[in-house]
Scaffold this motif. Structure first.
Motif, PDB file in Angstrom:
ATOM      1  N   ASN A   1      96.468 -10.562 -88.551  1.00 57.12           N
ATOM      2  CA  ASN A   1      97.431  -9.464 -88.408  1.00 57.12           C
ATOM      3  C   ASN A   1      97.750  -9.194 -86.942  1.00 57.12           C
ATOM      4  O   ASN A   1      98.910  -9.016 -86.550  1.00 57.12           O
ATOM      5  CB  ASN A   1      96.869  -8.186 -89.061  1.00 57.12           C
ATOM      6  CG  ASN A   1      97.404  -7.976 -90.465  1.00 57.12           C
ATOM      7  OD1 ASN A   1      98.568  -8.238 -90.733  1.00 57.12           O
ATOM      8  ND2 ASN A   1      96.544  -7.501 -91.358  1.00 57.12           N
TER       9      ASN A   1
ATOM     10  N   ARG B   1     101.381  -9.767 -84.951  1.00 55.65           N
ATOM     11  CA  ARG B   1     102.062  -8.733 -84.154  1.00 55.65           C
ATOM     12  C   ARG B   1     102.322  -9.232 -82.737  1.00 55.65           C
ATOM     13  O   ARG B   1     103.391  -8.992 -82.168  1.00 55.65           O
ATOM     14  CB  ARG B   1     101.210  -7.455 -84.123  1.00 55.65           C
ATOM     15  CG  ARG B   1     101.196  -6.687 -85.444  1.00 55.65           C
ATOM     16  CD  ARG B   1     100.649  -5.276 -85.254  1.00 55.65           C
ATOM     17  NE  ARG B   1      99.282  -5.291 -84.732  1.00 55.65           N
ATOM     18  CZ  ARG B   1      98.200  -5.321 -85.488  1.00 55.65           C
ATOM     19  NH1 ARG B   1      98.306  -5.347 -86.811  1.00 55.65           N
ATOM     20  NH2 ARG B   1      96.993  -5.321 -84.935  1.00 55.65           N
TER      21      ARG B   1
ATOM     22  N   ASP C   1     106.529 -10.534 -88.726  1.00 57.47           N
ATOM     23  CA  ASP C   1     106.223  -9.559 -89.785  1.00 57.47           C
ATOM     24  C   ASP C   1     105.790 -10.355 -91.009  1.00 57.47           C
ATOM     25  O   ASP C   1     106.623 -10.807 -91.808  1.00 57.47           O
ATOM     26  CB  ASP C   1     107.451  -8.710 -90.090  1.00 57.47           C
ATOM     27  CG  ASP C   1     107.163  -7.653 -91.150  1.00 57.47           C
ATOM     28  OD1 ASP C   1     105.969  -7.391 -91.428  1.00 57.47           O
ATOM     29  OD2 ASP C   1     108.131  -7.111 -91.714  1.00 57.47           O
TER      30      ASP C   1
ATOM     31  N   LEU D   1     100.076 -10.136 -95.405  1.00 57.66           N
ATOM     32  CA  LEU D   1      98.890 -10.878 -95.803  1.00 57.66           C
ATOM     33  C   LEU D   1      98.377 -10.364 -97.145  1.00 57.66           C
ATOM     34  O   LEU D   1      98.558  -9.189 -97.483  1.00 57.66           O
ATOM     35  CB  LEU D   1      97.780 -10.735 -94.766  1.00 57.66           C
ATOM     36  CG  LEU D   1      98.092 -11.109 -93.321  1.00 57.66           C
ATOM     37  CD1 LEU D   1      96.820 -11.005 -92.477  1.00 57.66           C
ATOM     38  CD2 LEU D   1      98.685 -12.505 -93.212  1.00 57.66           C
TER      39      LEU D   1
END
Length: 353
Positions: free
Chosen positions: A58, A62, A67, A70
């Protein structure tokens, strides 16, 4: 010579996902894994799940401005979720996200990812294994006792089968399949490590896997010499006639379609590439230089001789560009597609030759 790199795998193989180990998280493994999932529709990728740390993935997404939703799951749920989510099977060992700076503390998670992914393939929860790149030095410093990724996989396979397994490296690209007999040893040690038995074993494993996994019924094998001009009848070295030729003659007498030893400098031009299905080379760079020069971004590292399918990108961890958004996922995409194709043939489905 058409190699099975770019066609779609038969849809039946998609009932079981590919296991993707994260590699060294400080390298470009997370970057290319995330990029591959974003390109899943464009490249008709088979479903895969990542053995990794969802928190790290994640954070890296970023950092890369992606975007990506998960889905933490188990392997059996990955195919169903792959269309809309990137399936992640979490590791027990957390991974630190220090892009570009390898960490000894990540060794446990890196090793866990490889071992668990292998187990999922061996127990049928994954159709094949694709591995993101690792760096050996941090693993060695953490006590890792294997020379590299491939040797560790061979150990895991041997432990599963209860017998020794000899892995063979193949670099498979759109125009060339190249196999080195000796791999990660200094060049000056190649002549002493190069034996007729080693050449025989490498060629037999290669020929077997070309038939049983690549679907080539009568593989044509070209074998390079070791010395310039394949030794020039002994004037430039004795190994070509004393060590390499006996292996070729024996295999030829057994019915194999095989030629050599051939001068390596004439084996890889356009016309020569059409005359064989795999090139057996005597040392690492003799095989990898032409493979990468011909198709660096599309060439796939395939491990032959294992009881399961394993592919990987043909490049390393690239710490210098990790987390910067410039790493290309082409080789990983090719590795995932080839893994699906080889798995399809392995399970009795026809796949392009």
């Amino acid at each position: 010579m058409a190699l099975p790199l770019h066609g779609e795998a038969p849809i039946a193989v998609y009932s079981t996902p590919i296991a993707l180990s994260i590699g060294d998280p400080s390298g470009i493994g997370p970057d290319i894994a995330l990029a591959a999932w974003t390109a899943r529709e464009k490249h008709s990728l088979p479903p895969f799940f990542i053995l990794g740390d969802p928190v790290l993935l994640n954070a890296r997404a970023r950092q890369l401005g992606l975007d990506i939703p998960l889905s933490v799951c188990n392997p059996d749920e990955a195919v169903q979720r792959f269309c809309h989510y990137l399936p992640v099977v979490p590791l027990a060992n957390r991974l630190s996200d220090t892009a570009g700076i390898p960490q000894i503390a990540n060794a446990a998670g890196i090793i866990e990812a490889i071992e668990r992914a292998t187990n999922y393939v061996l127990n049928g929860q994954a159709s094949a294994l694709t591995t993101c790149p690792i760096a050996k030095k941090p693993l060695y410093e953490a006590g890792f006792s294997f020379p590299g990724h491939t040797e560790f996989l061979a150990h895991l396979a041997s432990r599963h089968l209860g017998r020794d397994v000899r892995p063979v490296m193949m670099l498979a690209g759109p125009q060339l399949r190249a196999v080195p007999v000796t791999i990660h040893i200094p060049l000056h040690k190649v002549p002493e490590e190069l034996t007729t038995d080693a050449i025989l074993e490498t060629i037999r494993i290669t020929e077997h896997d070309l038939r049983t996994r690549f679907g080539i019924s009568n593989p044509r094998i070209a074998v390079s010499g070791l010395n310039p001009h394949a030794g020039e009848s002994g004037a430039l070295g004795h190994e070509d006639d004393a060590v390499i030729r006996p292996a070729i003659e024996l295999l030829k007498s057994e019915g194999m379609i095989i030629r050599g030893p051939l001068p390596a400098d004439t084996m890889f031009h356009r016309q020569a590439l059409t005359t064989y299905d795999a090139a057996i080379c005597m040392y690492h760079d003799q095989a990898l230089i032409p493979a990468k020069a011909l198709a660096f971004d599309e060439t796939v590292n395939v491990t032959l001789g294992l009881p399961f399918i394993r592919t990987s990108p043909d490049h390393g961890t690239a710490f210098d560009i990790a987390g910067r958004g410039v790493a290309r996922a082409d080789s990983l995409i090719a590795a995932l597609k080839l893994a699906a194709q080889l798995a399809a043939y392995h399970h009795g489905q026809k796949t392009p030759k």
